[in-house]
Design an enzyme around this catalytic site. Structure first.
Site, PDB file in Angstrom:
ATOM      1  CD  GLU A 244      -2.345   2.564  -3.399  1.00 50.49           C
ATOM      2  OE1 GLU A 244      -3.507   2.919  -3.668  1.00 50.49           O
ATOM      3  OE2 GLU A 244      -1.882   2.541  -2.236  1.00 50.49           O
TER       4      GLU A 244
ATOM      5  CG  ASP B  34      -1.836   1.131   1.330  1.00 50.73           C
ATOM      6  OD1 ASP B  34      -2.728   1.205   0.471  1.00 50.73           O
ATOM      7  OD2 ASP B  34      -1.698   1.955   2.255  1.00 50.73           O
TER       8      ASP B  34
END
Length: 608
Positions: free
Chosen positions: A350, A321
């Site tokens: 990400e 993330d």
């Protein structure tokens, strides 16, 4: 009797001086043989530390907080065994047992996900409630409330395990679950990105043992378990935030400072140092303290925690993330440490940017990154520019210079920027975007997008529920794009996990998706074949995937009207093939002159 009681009291008193040990255990025969063990307890740093069995202590690090001591031991050539740490302060001493476990055979060379896989993204709280007994738990604050859109709805690991067969039948080969570690925020804890204990599964999802069992059940089906790992931040309720080992364990400012979210400052040669620092060091949101990966203790803690989960839960990969919000030098070291330990382990970061060069900067061995002597060592990134193109292109019926299916074509013209184009994650939506079926409440447009996703380069990722037509409007809040899967709760009137329980519309979506993805499973020409594409004409996009053994022709007609295309334009790829069999409809097409295709439809032709 009295003597035994005194001994018991002494044991309780002395062992209570160590409240936490992290990692809680380790393994022998690791390539990374040094392990730094954090001992936490009241004034524990006042003690001298030694260890049994002739094991070498390579370093003892104490910080300004006397409640921590970090002890590094060398496990090289050690067998699995129990060892004993002794803490001594003058005449007083106490001990703590520590276990080195036997490592799984060939663990280091585990295979990971790749372009032969289809990744199924789910949010566990919203997928299926397999064990209603853990809907609430006394050790965490937020309780079950399915009536609250942003509340805890009760989905859990057992719910995932019970529905692995459904995901397998769909044709997905890997599960990416949003984080499962404990999140003790008072509200909105269901997404679990504000973690409060990164060595413990949230009790509302189950236990660490449940998570290991999930991996085992997936592996029985030949499927893979991908953990959503968060290096950038923790939740403000993390136990360590309330008693920091060092002041600079997290980034702190005189007053609260949010990230400016301008990730371009990470490589912009003209960026001010202040802007760059506020991107990396500012907090993602107010409830998520920003971790300082430039602090060696923090970096090592995160590295060991990641390796611990890979070994313990037998993981097959990571999705990381907010990857590009980390200290970029620190996160590169973290990534390299993971892939040094596991050479075949895949990690997708990400990197939410709107330019291919900027995203390619973050992929391992990028020539763009090399301009600044930077290598992230990150194997994979997410194709956000393709997602952006897909978010509008299928509503643009009339082709113009920059409207319609040309957007998708233009995205692929920049593939040369990526060091490894087969290892990027492609998607039409995820848990942070508008639902595709909200943008396009039209099954034909779903077919177009999924045909594209299943036949282009990269690793396709689908988002739970889209395969049965689920929608959701992000403008109403995140909860609307994270709705409960129908059939995941006792009493649900509609159970889309079963063929008999699906509505006609759900069956239409599922049957198409399942046929498409199961066809893709065994198609190496799609997984690793080359691509030739042709400039779209009349909003019709034609491309070929091919290798030495096979050629597949894909035609995507984004025009609402029926189109006829002349095949002589594509002789470069058609060569001596004379016919093509449609994968989805089983019809055969003569390749000698022309092919007609209905409006807003697609063909996947295996050439013969």
């Amino acid at each position: 009797m009295k003597k035994a009681l005194l001994l018991l009291l002494f044991t309780i008193t002395t062992f209570a001086q160590v409240d936490k040990v992290e990692p809680p255990f380790w393994w022998s025969d690791m390539n990374r043989s040094d392990v730094q063990i954090m001992f936490y307890g009241k004034n524990i740093a006042q003690n001298e530390v030694s260890v049994s069995n002739g094991i070498i202590i390579k370093g003892i690090q104490k910080t300004e907080n006397p409640n921590y001591v970090f002890v590094t031991i060398d496990t090289k050539n050690l067998s699995a065994q129990n060892i004993v740490f002794t803490f001594k302060n003058g005449k007083k001493s106490f001990t703590k047992n520590y276990e080195l476990k036997q490592r799984k055979e060939n663990s280091r060379f585990r295979e990971s996900y790749n372009s032969s896989d289809v990744m199924y993204l789910l949010m566990p709280d919203r997928f299926a409630n397999g064990n209603p007994n853990n809907d609430s738990h006394p050790s965490v604050t937020e309780k079950y409330n399915r009536d609250l859109p942003g509340g805890r709805h009760g989905g859990d690991i057992v719910g995932i395990i019970k529905n692995i067969n459904y995901i397998h039948e769909l044709g997905a080969t890997a599960i990416w679950s949003t984080p499962l570690c404990e999140d003790n925020d008072e509200r909105y804890s269901y997404h679990t990105y504000g973690q409060s204990d990164v060595y413990k599964i949230d009790p509302r999802y189950g236990t660490n043992e449940d998570y290991l069992r999930m991996s085992q059940e997936l592996h029985k089906k030949g499927m893979k378990n991908i953990m959503d790992y968060v290096t950038n931040h923790w939740g403000w309720k993390h136990w360590m935030i309330n008693d920091l080992p060092t002041r600079d364990w997290i980034h702190q400012f005189p007053e609260f400072t949010n990230s400016n979210y301008r990730m371009t400052t990470q490589f912009d040669a003209n960026a001010s140092k202040r802007d760059a620092a506020h991107c990396m060091d500012g907090w993602f949101v107010k409830s998520m303290p920003d971790l300082n990966q430039s602090n060696p203790l923090v970096l090592n803690y995160l590295t060991q925690n990641a390796i611990w989960w890979i070994e313990y839960a037998d993981l097959d990969g990571f999705r990381v993330d907010t990857y590009s919000y980390n200290d970029k030098e620190g996160i590169a070291k973290w990534t390299k440490a993971i892939t040094d330990e596991y050479p075949h382990f895949n990690i997708v970061g990400e990197v939410w940017m709107n330019d291919q060069a900027q995203m390619a900067y973050w992929q391992k061995d990028s020539k763009i990154g090399a301009i600044q002597n930077f290598n992230s060592y990150l194997p994979s990134v997410m194709d956000f520019t393709l997602h952006e193109a897909i978010s509008s292109t299928f509503n643009e019926d009339q082709a113009t210079w920059d409207k319609g299916i040309i957007k998708v074509y233009q995205n692929f013209t920049n593939d040369f920027l990526y060091p490894n184009i087969d290892n990027i994650l492609t998607f039409i939506e995820n848990h942070d975007t508008q639902r595709f079926n909200h943008l396009y409440p039209d099954f034909k447009k779903y077919q177009l997008a999924m045909t594209l996703l299943a036949t282009i380069r990269g690793i396709p990722q689908i988002y739970y529920g889209s395969e049965i037509g689920m929608a959701g409007n992000k403008d109403k809040g995140d909860a609307d794009i994270r709705q409960d899967f129908p059939g995941g709760w006792n009493g649900d009137k509609n159970n889309a996990f079963t063929a008999s329980g699906r509505t006609d519309v759900q069956k239409q979506y599922f049957d198409f998706t399942s046929k498409l993805l199961n066809w893709r499973k065994n198609k190496s020409v799609i997984h690793s074949g080359k691509t030739t594409h042709y400039i779209p004409e009349n909003n019709v996009y034609v491309y070929f995937r091919y290798n030495e053994k096979e050629t597949v022709m894909i035609i995507i007609n984004n025009n609402p009207e029926k189109q006829t295309i002349k095949t002589n334009r594509f002789l470069e790829n058609i060569k001596n093939y004379t016919s093509g069999k449609d994968v989805l409809g089983n019809a055969s097409f003569d390749l000698k002159n022309e092919i007609s295709i209905e409006g807003k439809s697609a063909l996947i032709l295996e050439l013969r």
